[in-house]
Scaffold this active site. Structure first.
Site, PDB file in Angstrom:
ATOM      1  N   LYS A  56      -3.049   7.405 -17.655  1.00 37.46           N
ATOM      2  CA  LYS A  56      -2.295   7.421 -16.454  1.00 37.46           C
ATOM      3  C   LYS A  56      -2.044   8.763 -15.847  1.00 37.46           C
ATOM      4  O   LYS A  56      -2.001   9.743 -16.434  1.00 37.46           O
ATOM      5  CB  LYS A  56      -1.130   6.539 -16.655  1.00 37.46           C
ATOM      6  CG  LYS A  56      -0.471   5.997 -15.507  1.00 37.46           C
ATOM      7  CD  LYS A  56      -0.798   4.530 -15.092  1.00 37.46           C
ATOM      8  CE  LYS A  56      -0.224   4.028 -13.846  1.00 37.46           C
ATOM      9  NZ  LYS A  56      -0.615   2.798 -13.603  1.00 37.46           N
TER      10      LYS A  56
ATOM     11  N   ASP B 188      -1.933   3.547  -7.862  1.00 35.69           N
ATOM     12  CA  ASP B 188      -0.622   2.677  -8.190  1.00 35.69           C
ATOM     13  C   ASP B 188       0.457   2.887  -7.318  1.00 35.69           C
ATOM     14  O   ASP B 188       0.282   3.143  -6.117  1.00 35.69           O
ATOM     15  CB  ASP B 188      -0.396   3.573  -9.986  1.00 35.69           C
ATOM     16  CG  ASP B 188       0.794   2.699 -10.427  1.00 35.69           C
ATOM     17  OD1 ASP B 188       0.569   1.934 -11.022  1.00 35.69           O
ATOM     18  OD2 ASP B 188       2.183   3.135 -10.624  1.00 35.69           O
TER      19      ASP B 188
HETATM   20  P1  NDP Z   1       3.237   0.195  -4.079  1.00 31.13           P
HETATM   21  O1  NDP Z   1       3.669   1.824  -3.895  1.00 31.13           O
HETATM   22  O2  NDP Z   1       2.276  -0.373  -3.064  1.00 31.13           O
HETATM   23  O3  NDP Z   1       4.466  -0.676  -3.666  1.00 31.13           O
HETATM   24  C1  NDP Z   1       5.511  -0.455  -4.575  1.00 31.13           C
HETATM   25  C2  NDP Z   1       6.715  -1.506  -3.951  1.00 31.13           C
HETATM   26  O4  NDP Z   1       7.693  -1.115  -4.813  1.00 31.13           O
HETATM   27  C3  NDP Z   1       7.298  -0.956  -2.855  1.00 31.13           C
HETATM   28  O5  NDP Z   1       7.737  -1.989  -2.184  1.00 31.13           O
HETATM   29  C4  NDP Z   1       8.556  -0.087  -3.204  1.00 31.13           C
HETATM   30  O6  NDP Z   1       9.584   0.135  -2.288  1.00 31.13           O
HETATM   31  C5  NDP Z   1       9.041  -0.683  -4.579  1.00 31.13           C
HETATM   32  N1  NDP Z   1       9.551   0.382  -5.375  1.00 31.13           N
HETATM   33  C6  NDP Z   1       8.949   1.395  -5.932  1.00 31.13           C
HETATM   34  N2  NDP Z   1       9.929   1.990  -6.767  1.00 31.13           N
HETATM   35  C7  NDP Z   1      11.065   1.298  -6.534  1.00 31.13           C
HETATM   36  C8  NDP Z   1      12.312   1.312  -7.156  1.00 31.13           C
HETATM   37  N3  NDP Z   1      12.665   2.442  -8.082  1.00 31.13           N
HETATM   38  N4  NDP Z   1      13.447   0.360  -7.076  1.00 31.13           N
HETATM   39  C9  NDP Z   1      12.942  -0.700  -6.058  1.00 31.13           C
HETATM   40  N5  NDP Z   1      11.830  -1.055  -5.665  1.00 31.13           N
HETATM   41  C10 NDP Z   1      10.896   0.074  -5.891  1.00 31.13           C
HETATM   42  O7  NDP Z   1       2.723  -0.068  -5.422  1.00 31.13           O
HETATM   43  P2  NDP Z   1       2.096  -1.243  -6.346  1.00 31.13           P
HETATM   44  O8  NDP Z   1       2.212  -2.474  -5.413  1.00 31.13           O
HETATM   45  O9  NDP Z   1       0.603  -0.800  -6.469  1.00 31.13           O
HETATM   46  O10 NDP Z   1       2.880  -1.201  -7.745  1.00 31.13           O
HETATM   47  C11 NDP Z   1       3.874  -2.076  -7.693  1.00 31.13           C
HETATM   48  C12 NDP Z   1       3.966  -2.086  -9.451  1.00 31.13           C
HETATM   49  O11 NDP Z   1       2.621  -2.516  -9.837  1.00 31.13           O
HETATM   50  C13 NDP Z   1       4.140  -0.860 -10.316  1.00 31.13           C
HETATM   51  O12 NDP Z   1       4.800  -1.179 -11.299  1.00 31.13           O
HETATM   52  C14 NDP Z   1       2.690  -0.602 -10.862  1.00 31.13           C
HETATM   53  O13 NDP Z   1       2.575   0.309 -11.731  1.00 31.13           O
HETATM   54  C15 NDP Z   1       2.167  -2.176 -11.016  1.00 31.13           C
HETATM   55  N6  NDP Z   1       0.783  -2.152 -10.968  1.00 31.13           N
HETATM   56  C16 NDP Z   1      -0.048  -1.886  -9.758  1.00 31.13           C
HETATM   57  C17 NDP Z   1      -1.466  -2.019  -9.811  1.00 31.13           C
HETATM   58  C18 NDP Z   1      -2.299  -1.970  -8.619  1.00 31.13           C
HETATM   59  O14 NDP Z   1      -3.385  -2.176  -8.769  1.00 31.13           O
HETATM   60  N7  NDP Z   1      -1.520  -1.280  -7.614  1.00 31.13           N
HETATM   61  C19 NDP Z   1      -1.977  -2.669 -10.992  1.00 31.13           C
HETATM   62  C20 NDP Z   1      -1.078  -2.975 -12.226  1.00 31.13           C
HETATM   63  C21 NDP Z   1      -0.094  -2.788 -12.045  1.00 31.13           C
HETATM   64  P3  NDP Z   1       9.548   1.309  -1.418  1.00 31.13           P
HETATM   65  O15 NDP Z   1       8.576   1.045  -0.274  1.00 31.13           O
HETATM   66  O16 NDP Z   1      10.781   1.476  -0.892  1.00 31.13           O
HETATM   67  O17 NDP Z   1       9.037   2.510  -2.061  1.00 31.13           O
END
Ligand code: NDP
Length: 451
Positions: free
Chosen positions: A130, A170
């Site tokens: 990571k 991510d």
């Molecule tokens: P994105 O950046 O596309 O979206 C993240 C979302 O979560 C946004 O809506 C963001 O809001 C919100 N968010 C981030 N930090 C916080 C916080 N501290 N409190 C509340 N909301 C928060 O990321 P992904 O959708 O890619 O990833 C989301 C999760 O899924 C993570 O845990 C990631 O590790 C996991 N994941 C992702 C994969 C992928 O293929 N992308 C694969 C496997 C797991 P804001 O816009 O305000 O930042």
């Protein structure tokens, strides 16, 4: 857990916390795996003698580096970059890159550690890593993001490669960032290889990669529901987040006949009792992906919705909850509220979104609950399929990739049931995922000697 196993767990954790002080997310992730696999390890003493778990918790390599860049006004900024290469036991290192101000060594190590078991579960030959930076892409211009990505890759390129380490996206890293990083890698190395996944369709990307994590989470939840003769059809679904994973989890839940009533970002959540339908979801996708706006704007556009600032969506009555935002975003009290409101299934789209207390609440209530390393593995699995297509210099159709994704999610579900079914028939998906993921990595390490 018997006394001897408990002593082993306590001793292991005391040592780990002493060696890695202050890394609370890393401690949390290791403890969860350790509690699942310790009884298995005690039954197989050669794993103890070979110190397999002691080796897995020590990353093979950690790279920390300076990332200097200049903003549009010419002011200079310095961020910190990371790559934690945790395990190469079953394939090249593989795992996403996160750009978020909260990124630190503990978060990188917890994610790389979790990735080890997740990638093992996918059935594909992928090791685990990571990476990321405390850079905040929010509010930055495209040019600023490009300069940052180029500076980040100027150091990272020495440590990665199609057969060495293959990063992906991510939080804060989507198609735009992968494009800028790929461009810089290609320029520095003078080679066009599958060194990153999540690439654009025209330049080596796989169909369905953007959708894969969210879709896979729903496929996994469907498999869990089917063990009780149930499905998504007619269910009310609460989703957190509005990024990549949340958007496509919402899309698949809708396709499976459910009603999605919440989405969120780090400032708050929206509740739309009429449901977020395909058209409203398309608005959210444009809002977040193109205009980089905030979820509160949804409530300004659709009067049926209410915006709740500084809150998370877990007080809303729902049948299925899909936490898809970030780690530790659903605590014990929120879990109790979900259970009291009649929720029957919680599938993690994010990594470690439920706190240990929340997981305990779900398991005691015998809810269908799956940890991210099982239910969100569709993302990295499809990255693995992107690597396969890159190696073959071929591109599969969307239908072919979807077929592989469904099969992989079903296989992961079966592995969890195999190792996680308890005496009363309840499937402990945490235990199942951890043991199934661990066995494969441990056996590979045994075969490869002390390296
Ligand atoms: P994105 O950046 O596309 O979206 C993240 C979302 O979560 C946004 O809506 C963001 O809001 C919100 N968010 C981030 N930090 C916080 C916080 N501290 N409190 C509340 N909301 C928060 O990321 P992904 O959708 O890619 O990833 C989301 C999760 O899924 C993570 O845990 C990631 O590790 C996991 N994941 C992702 C994969 C992928 O293929 N992308 C694969 C496997 C797991 P804001 O816009 O305000 O930042």
């Amino acid at each position: 857990m018997d006394q001897m196993t408990k002593k082993y767990v306590d001793g292991f954790m005391a040592d780990l916390m002493g060696r890695n002080p202050g890394e609370k997310e890393f401690h949390q992730a290791v403890r969860e795996v350790l509690e699942s696999v310790a009884p298995y390890i005690m039954e197989h003493p050669y794993l103890l003698d070979q110190k397999i778990l002691e080796r897995i918790v020590e990353p093979e390599r950690i790279i920390i580096f300076r990332v200097p860049w200049a903003d549009d006004e010419g002011e200079i900024h310095v961020n910190r970059g990371y790559r934690v290469q945790c395990s190469s036991a079953i394939g090249p290192y593989k795992g996403g890159i996160r750009f978020h101000p909260s990124v630190n060594l503990s978060i990188m190590k917890f994610l790389a550690f979790e990735q080890t078991f997740k990638n093992s579960l996918t059935t594909l030959p992928m090791g685990a890593a990571k990476g990321g930076s405390d850079f905040n892409p929010k509010g930055k211009s495209d040019n600023e993001v490009m300069r940052f990505c180029q500076s980040f890759m100027t150091e990272l390129h020495r440590h990665i490669g199609a057969d060495t380490d293959v990063p992906a996206g991510d939080i804060g890293v989507g198609g735009r960032e992968i494009g800028y990083m790929f461009g810089q890698y290609k320029r520095l190395r003078d080679e066009f290889t599958g060194v990153l996944t999540g690439k654009g369709l025209a330049w080596g990307g796989s169909p369905l990669r953007p959708e894969a994590t969210g879709y896979g989470t729903c496929y996994f939840a469907s498999a869990m529901l089917s063990t009780r003769g149930d499905s998504f059809s007619g269910k009310t679904v609460a989703i957190s987040g509005s990024g990549n994973v949340a958007q496509f989890a919402a899309q698949k839940a809708l396709q499976l006949g459910a009603k999605v009533v919440t989405m969120s970002d780090s400032n708050g959540y929206i509740y739309d009792p009429d449901g977020i339908d395909e058209e409203k979801l398309e608005y959210i996708m444009q809002l977040k992906n193109i205009f980089r706006g905030r979820i509160r704007e949804y409530a300004e556009k659709y009067p049926s919705a209410t915006y709740y600032p500084e809150e998370r969506p877990w007080s809303v009555k729902c049948d299925i909850a899909l936490p898809c935002a970030t780690q530790n975003e659903l605590d014990g009290n929120q879990a109790r509220t979900l259970v009291a409101n009649g929720c029957i299934c919680v599938a993690e789209g994010a990594n470690m979104p439920c706190t240990p207390e929340a997981i305990e609440v779900f398991q005691q209530a015998k809810l269908l609950y799956s940890p991210g390393k099982a239910s969100n593995a569709g993302g990295v699995a499809t990255s693995g399929l992107e690597m396969t297509q890159n190696s073959m210099r071929l591109k599969w159709t969307r239908e072919e990739v979807d077929g592989h994704l469904k099969r992989i999610m079903t296989d992961i579900h079966e592995a969890c049931v195999k190792y996680g079914t308890e005496k009363d028939g309840y499937v402990n998906y945490v235990k199942g995922a951890n043991i199934a993921g661990f066995i494969k990595v441990a056996e590979a390490m045994m075969s490869q000697g002390l390296v």
